[in-house]
Design an enzyme around this catalytic site. Structure first.
Site, short mmCIF file in Angstrom:
data_model
loop_
_atom_site.label_atom_id
_atom_site.label_comp_id
_atom_site.label_asym_id
_atom_site.label_seq_id
_atom_site.Cartn_x
_atom_site.Cartn_y
_atom_site.Cartn_z
N GLY A 64 1.10 -7.40 2.16
CA GLY A 64 0.59 -6.44 0.87
C GLY A 64 -0.82 -6.50 0.94
O GLY A 64 -1.70 -5.49 0.91
N ASN A 77 3.31 -6.24 -10.98
CA ASN A 77 4.09 -7.50 -10.67
C ASN A 77 4.14 -8.46 -11.68
O ASN A 77 5.03 -9.33 -11.75
CB ASN A 77 3.11 -8.35 -9.65
CG ASN A 77 1.56 -8.26 -9.92
OD1 ASN A 77 1.14 -7.19 -10.17
ND2 ASN A 77 0.81 -9.54 -9.78
N GLN A 131 5.99 -4.57 -5.35
CA GLN A 131 6.97 -5.07 -6.16
C GLN A 131 7.99 -3.88 -6.57
O GLN A 131 9.18 -4.11 -7.12
CB GLN A 131 6.24 -5.19 -7.82
CG GLN A 131 5.69 -6.42 -7.60
CD GLN A 131 6.29 -7.76 -7.48
OE1 GLN A 131 7.44 -7.89 -7.23
NE2 GLN A 131 5.73 -8.68 -7.02
N SER A 173 5.24 -5.17 1.25
CA SER A 173 4.98 -6.67 1.71
C SER A 173 6.56 -7.31 1.84
O SER A 173 7.57 -7.04 1.00
CB SER A 173 4.40 -7.43 0.72
OG SER A 173 4.60 -8.83 1.00
N HIS A 226 7.95 -10.32 2.10
CA HIS A 226 8.64 -11.48 1.43
C HIS A 226 9.02 -11.49 0.04
O HIS A 226 9.47 -11.97 -0.50
CB HIS A 226 7.48 -12.55 1.60
CG HIS A 226 6.21 -12.42 0.69
ND1 HIS A 226 6.44 -13.18 -0.59
CD2 HIS A 226 4.96 -12.05 0.91
CE1 HIS A 226 5.12 -12.91 -1.33
NE2 HIS A 226 4.49 -12.08 -0.13
N THR A 282 -1.25 -9.33 19.06
CA THR A 282 0.17 -9.20 19.38
C THR A 282 1.12 -9.11 18.30
O THR A 282 1.16 -9.96 17.24
CB THR A 282 0.22 -10.65 20.13
OG1 THR A 282 -0.80 -10.55 21.46
CG2 THR A 282 1.72 -10.64 21.11
N CYS A 304 -0.52 -15.80 -8.00
CA CYS A 304 -2.00 -15.83 -7.42
C CYS A 304 -2.80 -16.41 -8.65
O CYS A 304 -3.86 -17.31 -8.46
CB CYS A 304 -2.67 -14.62 -7.10
SG CYS A 304 -1.41 -13.72 -5.98
C1 LIG Z 1 1.69 -5.71 -6.45
C2 LIG Z 1 1.34 -6.83 -5.17
N1 LIG Z 1 0.54 -6.39 -4.39
C3 LIG Z 1 0.21 -7.12 -3.26
C4 LIG Z 1 0.67 -8.31 -3.24
C5 LIG Z 1 0.21 -9.24 -2.06
O1 LIG Z 1 1.23 -9.27 -1.02
P1 LIG Z 1 1.16 -10.31 0.11
O2 LIG Z 1 1.54 -11.68 -0.60
O3 LIG Z 1 2.16 -9.90 1.15
O4 LIG Z 1 -0.12 -10.46 0.65
C6 LIG Z 1 1.60 -8.84 -4.28
C7 LIG Z 1 1.96 -10.35 -4.12
O5 LIG Z 1 2.10 -11.03 -5.06
C8 LIG Z 1 1.92 -8.04 -5.35
O6 LIG Z 1 2.57 -8.59 -6.23
#
Ligand SMILES: Cc1ncc(COP(=O)(O)O)c(C=O)c1O
Length: 384
Positions: free
Chosen positions: A72, A152, A180, A200, A202, A238, A326
């Protein structure tokens, strides 16, 4: 060690689903470079393209409009760096909100630092953008509108199609961070009316380190990573075959299960909300009462400190979060909670519970039993 172990932090990340793990394990030997012409390369390329089609289907898009990225953060940075490259004297203004993920906020702040006009829209007490303020901010110089689909931290869902319709009248590019939202609500790029959309892997029970950027046919993409000719020159490097294949399966499952997810997770989230509200006086639910992700519950417990609640819950086997992953470790109150007017005490005393596949009613009941005495104890020790 506690007897129970309940992970309830699925907005931070998710475990691999069994089907994803199985495909990644089975394809561990798919080592061919997907850009090579020989059969090992062609084999890998075919699987990478199948995965691209699956990710496109999740969005109601064409495979040709999906760019692989590392996640993301990279997708969002790609959009902002593209704007940096294409801006001119006539179009150089950016509109975003002050509740975006840090990878959007900091990309926007960077452009501001090099001379772009950036408007950070305020939100109301539920985290919703005020359309009147937004309309006043729009003008012929607006280059990009970047507003997240679902937040998020508090789960609030924005009216992106309404935002896109308004922005289109001024010819702006429209981007939404749907990291999200994916897997938690249906997604369709045409219904949303966006030119760019970020995913994203994960967050949808796939591997970390892979993501995607949807870009509409005419929407420019300037590479963030220059090098070889992968992705038609839009992103060099790659291909990470295993991660991309995992993303393909995760996207297929997310699309297949989106209704079941909502129907399974919403009642559990509501049970948690009602249980906490019934057993803990003076707690406040943050986020929109209806326009909210099915899995997200952000609660403030004024008089108790978020990090202390988190540690006590962890000792009891409950893994949640204070705001965004984060932001953890930071002493700053959550920018999202501050933006909805929570104030520092309420913001510092808040916990994000984010549910996902695997959470049971028994888990919820354990949390509802365990958290109230923790809050009572911490409030009794508090000097606030
Ligand atoms: C709303 C949102 N955007 C972007 C990201 C970042 O994604 P990534 O962890 O794949 O860089 C997150 C991750 O917490 C997110 O919640």
């Amino acid at each position: 060690m506690p007897d129970r172990h309940i992970y309830i932090d699925y907005n931070a990340t998710t475990p691999l689903r069994d089907e994803v793990k199985a495909v990644m394990a089975a394809d561990f030997d798919l080592f061919g470079n997907a850009s090579s012409m020989h059969s090992a390369g062609r084999q890998a390329r075919a699987r990478v393209e199948e995965a691209r089609a699956a990710v496109a289907s999740l969005l109601g898009a064409s495979a040709a409009n999906i760019l692989w990225t590392s996640g993301g953060s990279e997708s969002n940075n790609t959009v902002f760096q593209t704007m940096r490259e294409i801006a001119d004297d006539k179009r150089n203004e950016i509109i975003t909100t002050n509740i975006e993920h840090p990878c959007v906020l900091n990309s926007a702040k960077f452009l501001q630092s090099i001379g772009f006009k950036v408007i950070f829209l305020p939100v109301d007490q539920y985290g919703i953008v005020d359309m009147n303020v937004f309309e006043k901010a729009l003008n012929e110089k607006t280059l990009l509108v970047s507003i997240m689909l679902a937040n998020n931290e508090i789960g609030t869902i924005q009216d992106i199609s309404g935002i896109a319709q308004r922005a289109k009248r001024f010819g702006a590019w429209i981007h939404t961070d749907a990291v999200q939202a994916a897997g938690k609500m249906p997604l369709n790029v045409d219904e949303l009316g966006v030119d760019y959309l970020t995913l994203s892997c994960h967050k949808i029970y796939g591997p970390k380190g892979v993501g995607a950027l949807y870009f509409r046919n005419n929407a420019p993409v300037v590479p963030l990573i220059r090098g070889g000719h992968q992705e038609d020159g839009r992103r060099a490097g790659t291909y990470n075959n295993g991660a991309i294949l995992g993303f393909g399966v995760a996207a297929q499952l997310a699309l297949r299960d989106v209704d079941t997810y909502k129907n399974t997770i919403t009642p559990l989230r509501n049970r948690l909300r009602e249980g906490l509200l019934a057993h803990i006086p003076d707690c406040i639910v943050n986020g929109h009462p209806h326009d909210v992700l099915p899995n997200t519950l952000n609660v403030s417990f004024p008089g108790a400190e978020g990090e202390s609640i988190l540690l006590s819950m962890d000792l009891a086997g409950i893994e949640a979060s204070t705001g965004s992953a984060c932001a953890s470790g930071s002493l700053e109150p959550s920018h999202v909670l501050m933006a909805i007017g929570a104030g520092p005490e309420r913001a510092h005393g808040s916990i994000r519970f984010s549910l996902g596949w695997g959470i049971t009613a028994a888990d919820i009941d354990y949390i509802v039993e365990t958290v109230p005495p923790i809050i009572t104890r911490l409030r009794s020790m508090s000097t606030v």
